[in-house]
Design a protein around this motif. Sequence first.
Motif, PDB file in Angstrom:
ATOM      1  N   LEU A  29      38.670  41.857  36.908  1.00 40.02           N
ATOM      2  CA  LEU A  29      39.808  41.455  37.743  1.00 40.02           C
ATOM      3  C   LEU A  29      39.361  40.474  38.823  1.00 40.02           C
ATOM      4  O   LEU A  29      40.021  39.464  39.079  1.00 40.02           O
ATOM      5  CB  LEU A  29      40.448  42.693  38.393  1.00 40.02           C
ATOM      6  CG  LEU A  29      41.047  43.717  37.430  1.00 40.02           C
ATOM      7  CD1 LEU A  29      41.604  44.901  38.195  1.00 40.02           C
ATOM      8  CD2 LEU A  29      42.138  43.085  36.580  1.00 40.02           C
ATOM      9  N   HIS A  32      38.648  37.121  37.469  1.00 41.71           N
ATOM     10  CA  HIS A  32      39.913  36.448  37.187  1.00 41.71           C
ATOM     11  C   HIS A  32      40.443  35.775  38.452  1.00 41.71           C
ATOM     12  O   HIS A  32      40.862  34.615  38.419  1.00 41.71           O
ATOM     13  CB  HIS A  32      40.932  37.458  36.648  1.00 41.71           C
ATOM     14  CG  HIS A  32      42.321  36.910  36.562  1.00 41.71           C
ATOM     15  ND1 HIS A  32      42.760  36.151  35.499  1.00 41.71           N
ATOM     16  CD2 HIS A  32      43.358  36.972  37.429  1.00 41.71           C
ATOM     17  CE1 HIS A  32      44.006  35.784  35.720  1.00 41.71           C
ATOM     18  NE2 HIS A  32      44.400  36.271  36.870  1.00 41.71           N
ATOM     19  N   GLN A  40      46.466  32.417  45.027  1.00 37.63           N
ATOM     20  CA  GLN A  40      46.884  33.658  44.358  1.00 37.63           C
ATOM     21  C   GLN A  40      46.251  34.876  45.024  1.00 37.63           C
ATOM     22  O   GLN A  40      46.915  35.897  45.244  1.00 37.63           O
ATOM     23  CB  GLN A  40      46.523  33.619  42.873  1.00 37.63           C
ATOM     24  CG  GLN A  40      47.136  34.803  42.139  1.00 37.63           C
ATOM     25  CD  GLN A  40      46.878  34.798  40.647  1.00 37.63           C
ATOM     26  OE1 GLN A  40      46.650  33.759  40.034  1.00 37.63           O
ATOM     27  NE2 GLN A  40      46.915  35.975  40.055  1.00 37.63           N
ATOM     28  N   GLN A  43      47.939  35.445  48.397  1.00 33.77           N
ATOM     29  CA  GLN A  43      49.271  36.053  48.227  1.00 33.77           C
ATOM     30  C   GLN A  43      49.158  37.545  47.937  1.00 33.77           C
ATOM     31  O   GLN A  43      49.893  38.361  48.488  1.00 33.77           O
ATOM     32  CB  GLN A  43      50.009  35.379  47.076  1.00 33.77           C
ATOM     33  CG  GLN A  43      50.842  34.198  47.513  1.00 33.77           C
ATOM     34  CD  GLN A  43      51.486  33.517  46.319  1.00 33.77           C
ATOM     35  OE1 GLN A  43      51.689  34.123  45.280  1.00 33.77           O
ATOM     36  NE2 GLN A  43      51.806  32.258  46.481  1.00 33.77           N
ATOM     37  N   LEU A  44      48.207  37.889  47.061  1.00 34.24           N
ATOM     38  CA  LEU A  44      48.005  39.303  46.711  1.00 34.24           C
ATOM     39  C   LEU A  44      47.599  40.105  47.940  1.00 34.24           C
ATOM     40  O   LEU A  44      48.188  41.150  48.236  1.00 34.24           O
ATOM     41  CB  LEU A  44      46.933  39.420  45.625  1.00 34.24           C
ATOM     42  CG  LEU A  44      46.420  40.831  45.325  1.00 34.24           C
ATOM     43  CD1 LEU A  44      47.516  41.692  44.733  1.00 34.24           C
ATOM     44  CD2 LEU A  44      45.229  40.792  44.369  1.00 34.24           C
ATOM     45  N   ALA A  47      50.450  40.437  50.461  1.00 32.19           N
ATOM     46  CA  ALA A  47      51.490  41.365  49.992  1.00 32.19           C
ATOM     47  C   ALA A  47      51.026  42.812  50.159  1.00 32.19           C
ATOM     48  O   ALA A  47      51.789  43.668  50.613  1.00 32.19           O
ATOM     49  CB  ALA A  47      51.833  41.084  48.528  1.00 32.19           C
ATOM     50  N   LEU A  48      49.766  43.077  49.828  1.00 30.56           N
ATOM     51  CA  LEU A  48      49.255  44.445  49.954  1.00 30.56           C
ATOM     52  C   LEU A  48      49.196  44.863  51.415  1.00 30.56           C
ATOM     53  O   LEU A  48      49.571  45.979  51.775  1.00 30.56           O
ATOM     54  CB  LEU A  48      47.855  44.548  49.329  1.00 30.56           C
ATOM     55  CG  LEU A  48      47.783  44.526  47.802  1.00 30.56           C
ATOM     56  CD1 LEU A  48      46.343  44.618  47.341  1.00 30.56           C
ATOM     57  CD2 LEU A  48      48.595  45.657  47.201  1.00 30.56           C
TER      58      LEU A  48
ATOM     59  N   GLU B  14      52.727  41.070  42.765  1.00 31.62           N
ATOM     60  CA  GLU B  14      51.450  40.359  42.909  1.00 31.62           C
ATOM     61  C   GLU B  14      50.358  41.079  42.133  1.00 31.62           C
ATOM     62  O   GLU B  14      49.534  40.461  41.468  1.00 31.62           O
ATOM     63  CB  GLU B  14      51.060  40.242  44.390  1.00 31.62           C
ATOM     64  CG  GLU B  14      51.898  39.253  45.182  1.00 31.62           C
ATOM     65  CD  GLU B  14      51.675  37.813  44.723  1.00 31.62           C
ATOM     66  OE1 GLU B  14      50.608  37.532  44.154  1.00 31.62           O
ATOM     67  OE2 GLU B  14      52.591  36.994  44.907  1.00 31.62           O
ATOM     68  N   MET B  15      50.347  42.401  42.243  1.00 30.87           N
ATOM     69  CA  MET B  15      49.323  43.206  41.573  1.00 30.87           C
ATOM     70  C   MET B  15      49.427  43.042  40.061  1.00 30.87           C
ATOM     71  O   MET B  15      48.409  43.012  39.366  1.00 30.87           O
ATOM     72  CB  MET B  15      49.546  44.675  41.952  1.00 30.87           C
ATOM     73  CG  MET B  15      48.327  45.523  41.872  1.00 30.87           C
ATOM     74  SD  MET B  15      47.160  45.121  43.181  1.00 30.87           S
ATOM     75  CE  MET B  15      46.055  46.517  43.013  1.00 30.87           C
ATOM     76  N   GLN B  17      50.142  40.519  38.424  1.00 27.96           N
ATOM     77  CA  GLN B  17      49.655  39.217  37.952  1.00 27.96           C
ATOM     78  C   GLN B  17      48.251  39.339  37.380  1.00 27.96           C
ATOM     79  O   GLN B  17      47.792  38.463  36.643  1.00 27.96           O
ATOM     80  CB  GLN B  17      49.574  38.217  39.125  1.00 27.96           C
ATOM     81  CG  GLN B  17      50.863  37.978  39.859  1.00 27.96           C
ATOM     82  CD  GLN B  17      51.722  36.986  39.148  1.00 27.96           C
ATOM     83  OE1 GLN B  17      51.247  35.978  38.677  1.00 27.96           O
ATOM     84  NE2 GLN B  17      53.002  37.283  39.033  1.00 27.96           N
ATOM     85  N   LEU B  18      47.545  40.399  37.762  1.00 26.35           N
ATOM     86  CA  LEU B  18      46.163  40.567  37.294  1.00 26.35           C
ATOM     87  C   LEU B  18      46.161  40.880  35.804  1.00 26.35           C
ATOM     88  O   LEU B  18      47.076  41.549  35.305  1.00 26.35           O
ATOM     89  CB  LEU B  18      45.481  41.702  38.077  1.00 26.35           C
ATOM     90  CG  LEU B  18      45.253  41.415  39.565  1.00 26.35           C
ATOM     91  CD1 LEU B  18      44.749  42.659  40.268  1.00 26.35           C
ATOM     92  CD2 LEU B  18      44.278  40.281  39.746  1.00 26.35           C
TER      93      LEU B  18
END
Lengths: 205, 205
Positions: A29, A32, A40, A43-44, A47-48, B14-15, B17-18
Amino acid sequence: MEFSSKLLEKAVNEMSQLPGIGKRTALRLVLHLLRQPEGQTLQLTKALESMRTDIKFCKSCNNISDNEICEICANPHRTNEIICVVEDIRDVMAIENTSSFRGLYHVLGGKISPMDGIGPNDLNIQPLVEKVKQGTVKELIFALGSTMEGDTTNFYIYRQIQDYKITTSTIARGISVGNELEYTDEITLGRSIINRIPFEASLKS
Amino acid sequence: MEFSSKLLEKAVNEMSQLPGIGKRTALRLVLHLLRQPEGQTLQLTKALESMRTDIKFCKSCNNISDNEICEICANPHRTNEIICVVEDIRDVMAIENTSSFRGLYHVLGGKISPMDGIGPNDLNIQPLVEKVKQGTVKELIFALGSTMEGDTTNFYIYRQIQDYKITTSTIARGISVGNELEYTDEITLGRSIINRIPFEASLKS
């Protein structure tokens, strides 16, 4: 696992804290994310972060919400006389998807499980008892999973509220719609025979 | 899937997307973070952020590194005459774990794959050709996966460097140590017979 970079190692270690994510999956992950544009990842993480810090729990039912009172509890078209007791928000989402329930929910946040050190006081049970005491509730529907922990929790709550004149019920267990008898486990099939329903009633649902 | 909270919905989106993480798994992971202390989420997001923004790629071999030149390339006890060509950092970690290789690596960052729109110029191939031109390299070991894309990439690099006097080799394909003949696929078994090695040589490894 030896890493060529401390930053990578730390990211993988943090990622592998998540349930069901091992070190190898975490590495996959994280690599990636490295291949994707920087945006990206940001953003992740944003958001978390804002989810974790800003999210609220409905003061009435303990469901996850952006406001003090969740949309379901605030909806005037729903009755507050029937309360469906569930374990967590995923159960609320599953029941809401059926469009079959127009009452309110009460999210316990877990099940009583002495093996995991979770007692009644760790769960959102007392506010439910208070709600029942106030007298508007006419029926409680227990919709916890049919495990030992679920049954224990149901029974604990039942004992707390049995002196008040309300109906209690559990959701029906039986053979899934479309399933074959021969592939159904014995306990489910046994219960579905014991709890059989009048044929006329089955025509309506 | 309908969410009772926009913040939750955004985090789940968002999560998911992984790679390999669907909406349901994403929801499970996000709810897990919600149940944990706030610090865990912040540690995770901080680790991911600093990994993504601060990480470097070794200027020599393109491996992930905290410095301009990675620890492997900077190690004076390793020979720069043998270079092992791999796809990504996971292959470097796998080979390093064997402690069988004392040369350097060259990380391509992928394989040539026209179907995915990845051509030779999208990969770290040109710097490898430059290294070979400089004359210190005596052997290239191709250690890409034995897929069509891996073979294509190997052949493309081979064509670029065939005029220079260096040895090229690929890692041996054969039956895994401890595996039974009858369960091995035909291609691997066939290759392992064609590329058999002298018995005396097998005693040494």
